[in-house]
Write a protein that holds these residues in place. Structure first.
Motif, PDB file in Angstrom:
ATOM      1  N   LEU A 153       0.810  -1.183  -0.002  1.00 28.43           N
ATOM      2  CA  LEU A 153      -0.118   0.062   0.021  1.00 28.43           C
ATOM      3  C   LEU A 153       0.803   1.133   0.010  1.00 28.43           C
ATOM      4  O   LEU A 153       0.564   2.149  -0.696  1.00 28.43           O
ATOM      5  CB  LEU A 153      -0.909  -0.101   1.297  1.00 28.43           C
ATOM      6  N   LEU A 154       1.955   1.218   0.774  1.00 28.63           N
ATOM      7  CA  LEU A 154       2.688   2.216   0.657  1.00 28.63           C
ATOM      8  C   LEU A 154       3.290   2.574  -0.696  1.00 28.63           C
ATOM      9  O   LEU A 154       3.554   3.652  -1.190  1.00 28.63           O
ATOM     10  CB  LEU A 154       4.097   2.238   1.525  1.00 28.63           C
ATOM     11  N   GLY A 155       3.548   1.547  -1.503  1.00 28.04           N
ATOM     12  CA  GLY A 155       4.155   1.869  -2.734  1.00 28.04           C
ATOM     13  C   GLY A 155       3.210   2.074  -3.689  1.00 28.04           C
ATOM     14  O   GLY A 155       3.451   3.116  -4.647  1.00 28.04           O
ATOM     15  N   ARG A 156       2.034   1.924  -3.449  1.00 29.64           N
ATOM     16  CA  ARG A 156       1.031   2.458  -4.562  1.00 29.64           C
ATOM     17  C   ARG A 156       0.511   3.810  -4.178  1.00 29.64           C
ATOM     18  O   ARG A 156       0.100   4.617  -5.127  1.00 29.64           O
ATOM     19  CB  ARG A 156      -0.318   1.602  -4.327  1.00 29.64           C
ATOM     20  N   THR A 157       0.731   4.321  -2.921  1.00 30.50           N
ATOM     21  CA  THR A 157       0.465   5.605  -2.428  1.00 30.50           C
ATOM     22  C   THR A 157       1.695   6.537  -2.602  1.00 30.50           C
ATOM     23  O   THR A 157       1.733   7.679  -2.167  1.00 30.50           O
ATOM     24  CB  THR A 157      -0.482   5.765  -1.100  1.00 30.50           C
ATOM     25  N   GLY A 158       2.692   5.916  -3.258  1.00 31.74           N
ATOM     26  CA  GLY A 158       3.858   6.918  -3.636  1.00 31.74           C
ATOM     27  C   GLY A 158       5.054   7.038  -2.587  1.00 31.74           C
ATOM     28  O   GLY A 158       5.839   7.527  -2.874  1.00 31.74           O
ATOM     29  N   ASP A 159       4.740   6.469  -1.501  1.00 36.15           N
ATOM     30  CA  ASP A 159       5.963   6.336  -0.484  1.00 36.15           C
ATOM     31  C   ASP A 159       6.663   5.054  -0.345  1.00 36.15           C
ATOM     32  O   ASP A 159       6.794   4.268   0.171  1.00 36.15           O
ATOM     33  CB  ASP A 159       5.387   6.368   1.044  1.00 36.15           C
ATOM     34  N   THR A 160       7.661   5.418  -1.716  1.00 38.54           N
ATOM     35  CA  THR A 160       8.251   4.052  -2.152  1.00 38.54           C
ATOM     36  C   THR A 160       9.623   3.717  -1.385  1.00 38.54           C
ATOM     37  O   THR A 160       9.944   2.710  -0.843  1.00 38.54           O
ATOM     38  CB  THR A 160       8.870   4.260  -3.695  1.00 38.54           C
ATOM     39  N   LYS A 161      10.084   4.917  -0.594  1.00 40.94           N
ATOM     40  CA  LYS A 161      11.244   4.655   0.173  1.00 40.94           C
ATOM     41  C   LYS A 161      10.683   3.739   1.345  1.00 40.94           C
ATOM     42  O   LYS A 161      11.551   2.774   1.872  1.00 40.94           O
ATOM     43  CB  LYS A 161      11.737   5.863   0.501  1.00 40.94           C
ATOM     44  N   ARG A 162       9.537   4.251   2.039  1.00 38.95           N
ATOM     45  CA  ARG A 162       9.113   3.396   3.280  1.00 38.95           C
ATOM     46  C   ARG A 162       8.569   1.973   2.778  1.00 38.95           C
ATOM     47  O   ARG A 162       9.104   0.976   3.651  1.00 38.95           O
ATOM     48  CB  ARG A 162       8.111   4.245   3.854  1.00 38.95           C
ATOM     49  N   ALA A 163       8.165   1.900   1.768  1.00 37.32           N
ATOM     50  CA  ALA A 163       7.518   0.717   1.232  1.00 37.32           C
ATOM     51  C   ALA A 163       8.784  -0.333   1.106  1.00 37.32           C
ATOM     52  O   ALA A 163       8.590  -1.448   1.538  1.00 37.32           O
ATOM     53  CB  ALA A 163       6.957   0.825  -0.161  1.00 37.32           C
ATOM     54  N   LEU A 164       9.918   0.069   0.394  1.00 38.25           N
ATOM     55  CA  LEU A 164      11.202  -0.749   0.307  1.00 38.25           C
ATOM     56  C   LEU A 164      11.515  -0.896   1.634  1.00 38.25           C
ATOM     57  O   LEU A 164      12.050  -2.342   1.902  1.00 38.25           O
ATOM     58  CB  LEU A 164      12.178   0.034  -0.590  1.00 38.25           C
ATOM     59  N   ALA A 165      11.555  -0.175   2.575  1.00 37.80           N
ATOM     60  CA  ALA A 165      12.133  -0.601   4.100  1.00 37.80           C
ATOM     61  C   ALA A 165      11.106  -1.652   4.857  1.00 37.80           C
ATOM     62  O   ALA A 165      11.700  -2.428   5.379  1.00 37.80           O
ATOM     63  CB  ALA A 165      12.239   0.699   4.835  1.00 37.80           C
ATOM     64  N   VAL A 166       9.902  -1.441   4.665  1.00 34.39           N
ATOM     65  CA  VAL A 166       9.123  -2.394   5.148  1.00 34.39           C
ATOM     66  C   VAL A 166       9.070  -3.669   4.656  1.00 34.39           C
ATOM     67  O   VAL A 166       9.325  -4.774   5.449  1.00 34.39           O
ATOM     68  CB  VAL A 166       7.654  -1.790   5.222  1.00 34.39           C
ATOM     69  N   LEU A 167       9.266  -3.642   3.174  1.00 35.69           N
ATOM     70  CA  LEU A 167       9.168  -5.260   2.558  1.00 35.69           C
ATOM     71  C   LEU A 167      10.480  -5.520   2.931  1.00 35.69           C
ATOM     72  O   LEU A 167      10.736  -7.018   3.026  1.00 35.69           O
ATOM     73  CB  LEU A 167       8.899  -4.900   1.303  1.00 35.69           C
ATOM     74  N   THR A 168      11.620  -5.044   2.674  1.00 32.95           N
ATOM     75  CA  THR A 168      13.118  -5.563   2.966  1.00 32.95           C
ATOM     76  C   THR A 168      13.342  -6.054   4.452  1.00 32.95           C
ATOM     77  O   THR A 168      13.769  -7.211   4.589  1.00 32.95           O
ATOM     78  CB  THR A 168      14.097  -4.572   2.734  1.00 32.95           C
TER      79      THR A 168
END
Length: 615
Positions: free
Chosen positions: A520-535
């Motif tokens: 959801l973070l990736g879809r809403t544009g917060d890609t940096k945090r999305a990568l951190a959460v998933l990693t």
């Protein structure tokens, strides 16, 4: 009489021989040899175990309607007398349903890791694909007359034909089949290590502190004095509803079964009210159709149960309280698989409250208060007259007894397409004990949201999720996850993000929440945090293929196509999927590696021959 020394030696052997964690009843057999021996042959003790390869031989190929898929069991033989035979496997094939002459394509060959179910009626199998376990689309069914097995579609595959291996073998599925779950991890269906030994339900599942009791008995016998009180509680609690609760943990399925706290992965301890630890919802408007695991739900609808419970409650404190009906009124929980005395007890249980009268018809005593001339033509025992035999809505080819006891039997339910849920109008109500205070969670909007989410009713789930949660659900990470999912599907991304974040504050180990939050973070544009959460989730759980797939999407959307492809490749190794193979094919085609792209397109077609690779 056995001497104290010999008695102690037997106990010490049973407890200290090093097998109490491996063998059903090993800690109990020293004092209860006959009961343990009987129980070891029971369906409960054998509710999960190794795959009996002999029962799979010669079952032929099962073709799944017009989907084109075919399934068969394969039992390889050992190459020589010194080598162990490979595990039995399920082979998935496909033939174009538009023609009977096309080639048969082998889609997958998956080893069967263990069997689920005692095989008294049906037996399912856990099949391994990649690093994960899935219910095999094919199971075995025992013929009620001949005792022989035949192959048939598993319920999930019968309800959703063509879904292939899509039902994970998770703790929620196994918790009522074993007291030794595979090691917990995320995803919940990670294949166990080779050292895992599947087994059924042990004594401690129904007898709380049975291991401690065995140790206490050993110490007491060795010293000839009792040290403290016996830790084993009474098998039959004073409150009959607590006795039924012990069985309801596994024989009250409902349309939604929600854990309210620990233990999350297994069933609650015996001797406590199930409804204090689990919320169970059933159809608001029940009919005569029943589920395969509906025994307690139907029994408490019986006047026999409600009247006997009320009589017991009124007589509490008397010298001889009235006996309330419980599951053990009719069932011997230690009964073996072929136990005529237990069968007779179950079929004549009504005579405890309705004793045999003195009238005789044709020289035979009536086994109940009704004259024999008024008895049902289907049989002369209590069960035949008052508990109809019928098929179920969720499992084909089986006939069980409806546990709602009635004076006049309705006809068996008509057969129809299988379905997973009892309710047909989408309305649910909480299951409660008749004549008992309602559980604390009964008006908690969060629990209702989770119930309708389990039903797949997004609209009703969202309605409750948008209300303030009650005191029970507000402390549950699982509720916040459910709320986040409902809000996300409704397009309310900001509120969904907050719910997911709250879930992880309550329980940082919830892998599924991290996977959803990252996407959801990736879809809403917060890609940096999305990568951190998933990693972070992948580092905690390297087999989290959902996190890998979601990270692949985020990487590709940020220009790191090579990194995204690497994640897709890693996800494919964990769980081979046609959709992932097609995505990899498209990536390699885009970068100009046509030969590699062709290999991935071919692999996608192999996994799902219903789709053709582009020319």
């Amino acid at each position: 009489m056995m001497s104290t020394m010999l008695f102690a030696a037997l106990l010490l052997f049973a407890v200290a021989a090093g097998v109490d964690d491996e063998t059903i009843g090993a800690a109990c057999i020293g004092c209860h040899p006959a009961i343990t021996a009987r129980y070891r042959t029971s369906p409960m003790a054998n509710a999960m175990g190794t795959v009996e390869t002999e029962s799979l031989k010669g079952l032929g190929t099962f073709r799944e309607g017009d989907t084109g898929f075919e399934y068969r069991f394969e039992v390889p033989s050992a190459p020589d007398s010194k080598t162990a035979a490979p595990p039995a496997r399920i082979v998935e094939s496909w033939r174009d349903p538009r023609t009977e002459k096309g080639p048969v394509l082998v889609v997958s060959t998956s080893p069967l890791v263990f069997a689920i179910g005692a095989g008294k009626r049906d037996r399912s199998f856990a099949a391994q694909q990649g690093d994960l376990l899935w219910f095999a689309p094919l199971e075995t069914m025992r013929d009620a007359h001949t005792g022989a097995f035949h192959a048939t579609l598993a319920p999930g595959e019968a309800i959703d034909p063509g879904s292939q291996f899509n039902t994970p073998v998770a703790s929620e599925c196994l918790r009522c089949h074993t007291d030794a779950l595979p090691p917990g991890d995320y995803p919940g269906n990670v294949a166990p290590p080779a050292s895992f030994a599947p087994r059924g339900i042990g004594c401690g599942t129904c007898h709380a502190k049975s291991q401690e009791h065995a140790l206490w008995q050993t110490a007491a016998a060795a010293s000839e004095t009792h040290s403290g009180a016996d830790p084993l509680p009474a098998a039959e609690p004073d409150d009959p509803s607590l006795s039924v609760s012990t069985c309801a943990r596994c024989h009250l399925q409902g349309d939604a079964h929600i854990a309210l706290g620990e233990p999350w992965r297994t069933i609650p301890a015996p001797g406590v009210d199930l409804l204090a630890t689990r919320a169970v919802f059933v159809a608001a408007h029940p009919t005569d159709e029943i589920g395969f695991v509906s025994q307690v739900q139907r029994m408490v609808m019986s006047r026999c149960f409600t009247a006997s419970l009320a009589a017991h409650d009124k007589s509490v404190g008397a010298a001889h309280p009235a006996r309330a009906m419980t599951c053990t009124t009719c069932h011997d929980p230690h009964a073996g698989g072929k136990d005529d005395s237990a069968e007779h007890r179950a079929r004549s249980g009504c005579t405890i409250c309705h004793p045999t009268d003195a009238s005789h018809v044709d020289g035979r005593a009536s086994p109940c208060s009704r004259p024999m001339s008024q008895k049902s033509s289907v049989g002369s025992d209590c069960v035949s007259c008052h508990m109809r035999a019928t098929g179920t809505f969720d499992l084909a080819e089986v006939v069980i007894h409806d546990h709602r006891i009635v004076r006049t039997l309705p006809p068996p339910s008509p057969s129809g397409p299988l379905r997973a849920k009892e309710t047909q109008d989408g309305e649910l109500v909480p299951f409660t004990w008749p004549g008992r205070p309602k559980p604390a969670w009964i008006d908690d909007p969060g629990i209702w949201a989770m119930a309708y989410a389990a039903l797949g009713d997004d609209e009703r789930a969202l309605k409750f999720a948008e209300r303030d949660p009650g005191p029970t659900s507000s402390k549950m990470a699982t509720y916040q996850h459910t709320r986040g999912s409902a809000l996300e599907r409704a397009g309310k991304s900001d509120a969904a993000l907050i719910a997911y974040e709250r879930a992880l504050v309550l329980d940082p180990t919830q892998g599924e929440t991290s996977v959803n939050l990252g996407a959801l973070l990736g879809r809403t544009g917060d890609t940096k945090r999305a990568l951190a959460v998933l990693t972070a989730e992948i580092e905690r759980h390297p087999l989290a293929e959902g996190a890998l797939r979601n990270r692949a999407i985020v990487r590709m959307n940020t220009g790191d196509a090579a990194g995204g492809a690497a994640d897709l490749d890693a996800a494919f190794q964990i769980r081979p999927q046609a959709a992932v193979a097609r995505a990899l094919a498209q990536y390699w085609k885009k970068v100009g590696a046509d030969q590699v792209a062709r290999q991935w397109f071919d692999r996608a077609h192999e996994l799902d021959p219903r789709t053709k690779p582009p020319r």
